[in-house]
Design a protein around this motif. Structure first.
Motif, PDB file in Angstrom:
ATOM      1  N   ALA A 354      38.672  47.959  45.848  1.00 15.82           N
ATOM      2  CA  ALA A 354      37.530  47.313  45.199  1.00 15.82           C
ATOM      3  C   ALA A 354      37.703  47.288  43.682  1.00 15.82           C
ATOM      4  O   ALA A 354      37.276  46.338  43.020  1.00 15.82           O
ATOM      5  N   ARG A 355      38.328  48.332  43.137  1.00 13.34           N
ATOM      6  CA  ARG A 355      38.557  48.329  41.683  1.00 13.34           C
ATOM      7  C   ARG A 355      39.505  47.210  41.281  1.00 13.34           C
ATOM      8  O   ARG A 355      39.330  46.575  40.241  1.00 13.34           O
ATOM      9  N   VAL A 356      40.528  46.965  42.103  1.00 13.99           N
ATOM     10  CA  VAL A 356      41.445  45.869  41.789  1.00 13.99           C
ATOM     11  C   VAL A 356      40.706  44.534  41.836  1.00 13.99           C
ATOM     12  O   VAL A 356      40.869  43.675  40.951  1.00 13.99           O
ATOM     13  N   PHE A 357      39.895  44.357  42.840  1.00 15.80           N
ATOM     14  CA  PHE A 357      39.146  43.098  42.951  1.00 15.80           C
ATOM     15  C   PHE A 357      38.158  42.952  41.799  1.00 15.80           C
ATOM     16  O   PHE A 357      37.939  41.845  41.290  1.00 15.80           O
ATOM     17  N   ALA A 358      37.569  44.068  41.359  1.00 12.31           N
ATOM     18  CA  ALA A 358      36.638  44.014  40.229  1.00 12.31           C
ATOM     19  C   ALA A 358      37.355  43.581  38.963  1.00 12.31           C
ATOM     20  O   ALA A 358      36.805  42.834  38.145  1.00 12.31           O
ATOM     21  N   GLY A 359      38.591  44.014  38.807  1.00  4.98           N
ATOM     22  CA  GLY A 359      39.344  43.623  37.615  1.00  4.98           C
ATOM     23  C   GLY A 359      39.960  42.247  37.728  1.00  4.98           C
ATOM     24  O   GLY A 359      40.229  41.599  36.722  1.00  4.98           O
ATOM     25  N   ASN A 365      42.398  38.705  48.450  1.00  5.75           N
ATOM     26  CA  ASN A 365      43.006  39.612  49.423  1.00  5.75           C
ATOM     27  C   ASN A 365      42.581  41.059  49.182  1.00  5.75           C
ATOM     28  O   ASN A 365      42.417  41.838  50.136  1.00  5.75           O
ATOM     29  N   TYR A 366      42.329  41.416  47.913  1.00  3.88           N
ATOM     30  CA  TYR A 366      41.903  42.792  47.647  1.00  3.88           C
ATOM     31  C   TYR A 366      40.460  43.020  48.082  1.00  3.88           C
ATOM     32  O   TYR A 366      40.084  44.131  48.444  1.00  3.88           O
ATOM     33  N   ALA A 367      39.672  41.987  48.068  1.00  4.72           N
ATOM     34  CA  ALA A 367      38.312  42.104  48.610  1.00  4.72           C
ATOM     35  C   ALA A 367      38.373  42.349  50.114  1.00  4.72           C
ATOM     36  O   ALA A 367      37.601  43.152  50.665  1.00  4.72           O
ATOM     37  N   VAL A 368      39.308  41.667  50.797  1.00  8.18           N
ATOM     38  CA  VAL A 368      39.462  41.880  52.236  1.00  8.18           C
ATOM     39  C   VAL A 368      40.006  43.291  52.501  1.00  8.18           C
ATOM     40  O   VAL A 368      39.564  43.972  53.427  1.00  8.18           O
ATOM     41  N   PHE A 369      40.966  43.730  51.657  1.00  6.34           N
ATOM     42  CA  PHE A 369      41.479  45.095  51.810  1.00  6.34           C
ATOM     43  C   PHE A 369      40.337  46.101  51.713  1.00  6.34           C
ATOM     44  O   PHE A 369      40.221  47.029  52.512  1.00  6.34           O
ATOM     45  N   ALA A 370      39.493  45.921  50.695  1.00 10.35           N
ATOM     46  CA  ALA A 370      38.369  46.831  50.500  1.00 10.35           C
ATOM     47  C   ALA A 370      37.408  46.773  51.679  1.00 10.35           C
ATOM     48  O   ALA A 370      36.936  47.808  52.175  1.00 10.35           O
ATOM     49  N   ALA A 371      37.126  45.561  52.142  1.00  4.22           N
ATOM     50  CA  ALA A 371      36.174  45.394  53.249  1.00  4.22           C
ATOM     51  C   ALA A 371      36.656  46.078  54.515  1.00  4.22           C
ATOM     52  O   ALA A 371      35.899  46.780  55.196  1.00  4.22           O
ATOM     53  N   LEU A 381      27.726  48.112  55.385  1.00  3.77           N
ATOM     54  CA  LEU A 381      27.042  47.420  54.301  1.00  3.77           C
ATOM     55  C   LEU A 381      28.033  46.989  53.225  1.00  3.77           C
ATOM     56  O   LEU A 381      28.074  45.813  52.828  1.00  3.77           O
ATOM     57  N   GLU A 382      28.865  47.932  52.769  1.00  7.40           N
ATOM     58  CA  GLU A 382      29.869  47.597  51.746  1.00  7.40           C
ATOM     59  C   GLU A 382      30.933  46.671  52.322  1.00  7.40           C
ATOM     60  O   GLU A 382      31.431  45.778  51.627  1.00  7.40           O
ATOM     61  N   ALA A 383      31.266  46.862  53.593  1.00  2.44           N
ATOM     62  CA  ALA A 383      32.259  45.987  54.217  1.00  2.44           C
ATOM     63  C   ALA A 383      31.780  44.544  54.223  1.00  2.44           C
ATOM     64  O   ALA A 383      32.519  43.618  53.847  1.00  2.44           O
ATOM     65  N   ASP A 384      30.544  44.320  54.620  1.00  2.00           N
ATOM     66  CA  ASP A 384      29.997  42.962  54.653  1.00  2.00           C
ATOM     67  C   ASP A 384      29.964  42.350  53.264  1.00  2.00           C
ATOM     68  O   ASP A 384      30.226  41.147  53.087  1.00  2.00           O
ATOM     69  N   ARG A 385      29.640  43.174  52.274  1.00  2.00           N
ATOM     70  CA  ARG A 385      29.560  42.647  50.901  1.00  2.00           C
ATOM     71  C   ARG A 385      30.916  42.141  50.434  1.00  2.00           C
ATOM     72  O   ARG A 385      31.024  41.054  49.844  1.00  2.00           O
ATOM     73  N   TYR A 386      31.976  42.892  50.704  1.00  6.99           N
ATOM     74  CA  TYR A 386      33.301  42.466  50.239  1.00  6.99           C
ATOM     75  C   TYR A 386      33.879  41.344  51.097  1.00  6.99           C
ATOM     76  O   TYR A 386      34.631  40.496  50.595  1.00  6.99           O
ATOM     77  N   TYR A 387      33.527  41.310  52.396  1.00  3.16           N
ATOM     78  CA  TYR A 387      33.939  40.152  53.202  1.00  3.16           C
ATOM     79  C   TYR A 387      33.303  38.886  52.632  1.00  3.16           C
ATOM     80  O   TYR A 387      33.948  37.828  52.540  1.00  3.16           O
ATOM     81  N   VAL A 391      35.180  35.502  51.241  1.00  2.53           N
ATOM     82  CA  VAL A 391      34.911  34.172  51.799  1.00  2.53           C
ATOM     83  C   VAL A 391      34.558  33.196  50.692  1.00  2.53           C
ATOM     84  O   VAL A 391      34.982  32.025  50.713  1.00  2.53           O
ATOM     85  N   LEU A 392      33.800  33.640  49.696  1.00  2.00           N
ATOM     86  CA  LEU A 392      33.423  32.762  48.595  1.00  2.00           C
ATOM     87  C   LEU A 392      34.638  32.248  47.842  1.00  2.00           C
ATOM     88  O   LEU A 392      34.650  31.115  47.347  1.00  2.00           O
ATOM     89  N   VAL A 393      35.693  33.072  47.766  1.00  6.25           N
ATOM     90  CA  VAL A 393      36.876  32.683  47.004  1.00  6.25           C
ATOM     91  C   VAL A 393      37.889  31.921  47.860  1.00  6.25           C
ATOM     92  O   VAL A 393      38.476  30.929  47.431  1.00  6.25           O
ATOM     93  N   ASP A 394      38.091  32.364  49.123  1.00  4.86           N
ATOM     94  CA  ASP A 394      39.230  31.844  49.890  1.00  4.86           C
ATOM     95  C   ASP A 394      38.873  31.232  51.239  1.00  4.86           C
ATOM     96  O   ASP A 394      39.776  30.852  51.982  1.00  4.86           O
TER      97      ASP A 394
END
Length: 419
Positions: A354-359, A365-371, A381-387, A391-394
């Motif tokens: 999640a830190r990589v995706f934040a930066g 792909n890092y959002a999916v890794f985090a999810a 809850l956190e998994a759904d948020r990062y999925y 989805v918004l990006v890819d």
């Protein structure tokens, strides 16, 4: 001063196993130099031999080295044969036991070596002339006894080089080298020109050997390199953390090899910080803390050629816009996330992804890794948020493909852990 000698023998034995030959050297001195009979010399050194026997019995590893599993180790795999051991030891007396490739070039090595050689040569001349004026008719007979004593001293000191549980390093035989040079010096006592030439050559070669890169831990170059790196790491560590909370663990990556920082579980850090509760190790030694281990903090740092040490953030996931990047931050976080995932800590891995995706919010792909890591950890809850972020990006379809493969891999590493 037998009692005082016994005390210093004990301290020597506690310092280095090579000191075990000292009773034999003392025996030879009493016999050949003081002129006592062998029985008298044995009686005079009896307590030294008794101490040696007790030390051998209570030593934690000697029995295993001679008779147990420690006869063979990584060091002994490339062990020299008896003939090569003897040849290398003899060559070491003249600094000819290795190649010459001085770091600063031959010009600098010869200039520096010549300065120390000149000082030693002057001492040889002064001492030789002083000894000549004080000579006596008994000198030739005494010289023979001294040479015999020196040869036995040499044999005793070098005997340890042939033990089965060690490899060959020149400094292992340094105690025997003292006896060897007693023989050489006595033999050259009336050949001042030869003695000076020998000292000049050996001292000059010493500088060239001392500055030649080597991975033998007994060499000057090895020790100075290790000392310089350890000094820089220590200073940088104190700059980053003047102190650590008790029971903290410090994990390090990409540390230069062969500097001795992480022998065992990092005793150097406990000494530096005067804190017996600290532990240190490589990244590969990381394991999640047990549920009852509530005290202490885990720190992750990697070696860097410019900054010496870079601290890798390992706390909760950073929100978009709060992440402070530095060169190599993305790789650091990816390595840390993989480390956590493989050790059975999916929640910590999720935070790193999640830190990589934040930066870098353009890397879905890092959002999916985090999810997926959050999903394995049981945090839907956190998994759904990062999925949703991914989805918004890819798009939905690609995220679905990633999710299936990543979940399988994450669960394989995490096992039953839900940390």
């Amino acid at each position: 001063r037998d009692s005082l000698g016994l005390l210093f023998l004990l301290l020597a034995l506690l310092s280095k196993e090579a000191a075990a030959v000292l009773p034999a050297v003392a025996f030879c001195f009493l016999w050949l130099i003081e002129g006592r009979s062998p029985i008298q010399a044995l009686r005079r050194t009896a307590w030294n031999w008794a101490l040696l026997i007790v030390w051998f019995v209570v030593h934690p590893t000697l029995m295993d080295r001679f008779f147990g599993p420690l006869q063979h180790s990584l060091e002994t795999e490339g062990r020299l044969g008896p003939g090569s051991t003897m040849l290398m030891t003899l060559l070491a007396q003249l600094n000819l036991d290795g190649r010459f490739d001085p770091d600063g070039g031959w010009g600098l090595a010869l200039a520096r070596g010549a300065m120390s050689a000149a000082i030693l040569a002057i001492l040889v001349i002064v001492i030789s002339r002083t000894a000549s004026r004080a000579g006596s008719e008994e000198e030739p007979r005494r010289a023979g006894a001294v040479i015999a004593f020196g040869l036995l001293w040499t044999a005793a000191g070098w005997a340890i080089l042939f033990l089965p549980s060690i490899g060959w390093h020149s400094y292992y035989g340094v105690l025997g080298s003292l006896g060897c040079w007693l023989v050489i010096g006595t033999a050259l006592r009336r050949r001042l020109g030869v003695a000076v030439a020998v000292v000049l050559v050996v001292a000059t070669l010493r500088e060239a050997r001392a500055t030649t890169p080597s991975w033998d831990w007994g060499t000057d170059w090895y020790q100075q390199r290790a000392g310089n790196l350890l000094g820089a790491i220590r200073d940088r560590l104190f700059e980053l953390h003047p102190e650590f909370p008790a029971h903290s663990r410090i994990f390090l990556a990409r540390i230069p090899n062969n500097i001795g920082l992480l022998a065992g579980d990092g005793p150097a850090l406990r000494v530096w910080y005067d804190d017996p509760t600290l532990k240190a190790g490589y990244y590969s030694s990381y394991t999640p803390r047990l549920p009852g281990e509530t005290s202490g903090v885990d720190y992750f740092l990697r070696f860097d050629t410019l900054q010496v040490l870079v601290e890798v953030e390992s706390g909760p996931a950073t929100r978009v816009g709060e992440f402070r990047t530095y060169p190599g931050w993305q790789r650091d976080q990816s390595v840390l996330a993989s480390l956590f995932l493989r050790s059975g800590s999916p929640r910590a891995a999720a935070a790193a992804f999640a830190r990589v995706f934040a930066g870098s919010p353009d890397l879905p792909n890092y959002a999916v890794f985090a999810a997926t890591a959050y999903e394995v950890a049981g945090d839907t809850l956190e998994a759904d948020r990062y999925y949703h972020e991914a989805v918004l990006v890819d798009g939905d379809s690609l995220v679905g493909v990633w999710r299936k493969d990543l979940l399988e891999e994450a669960r394989r590493y995490a096992g039953s852990s839900r940390r």
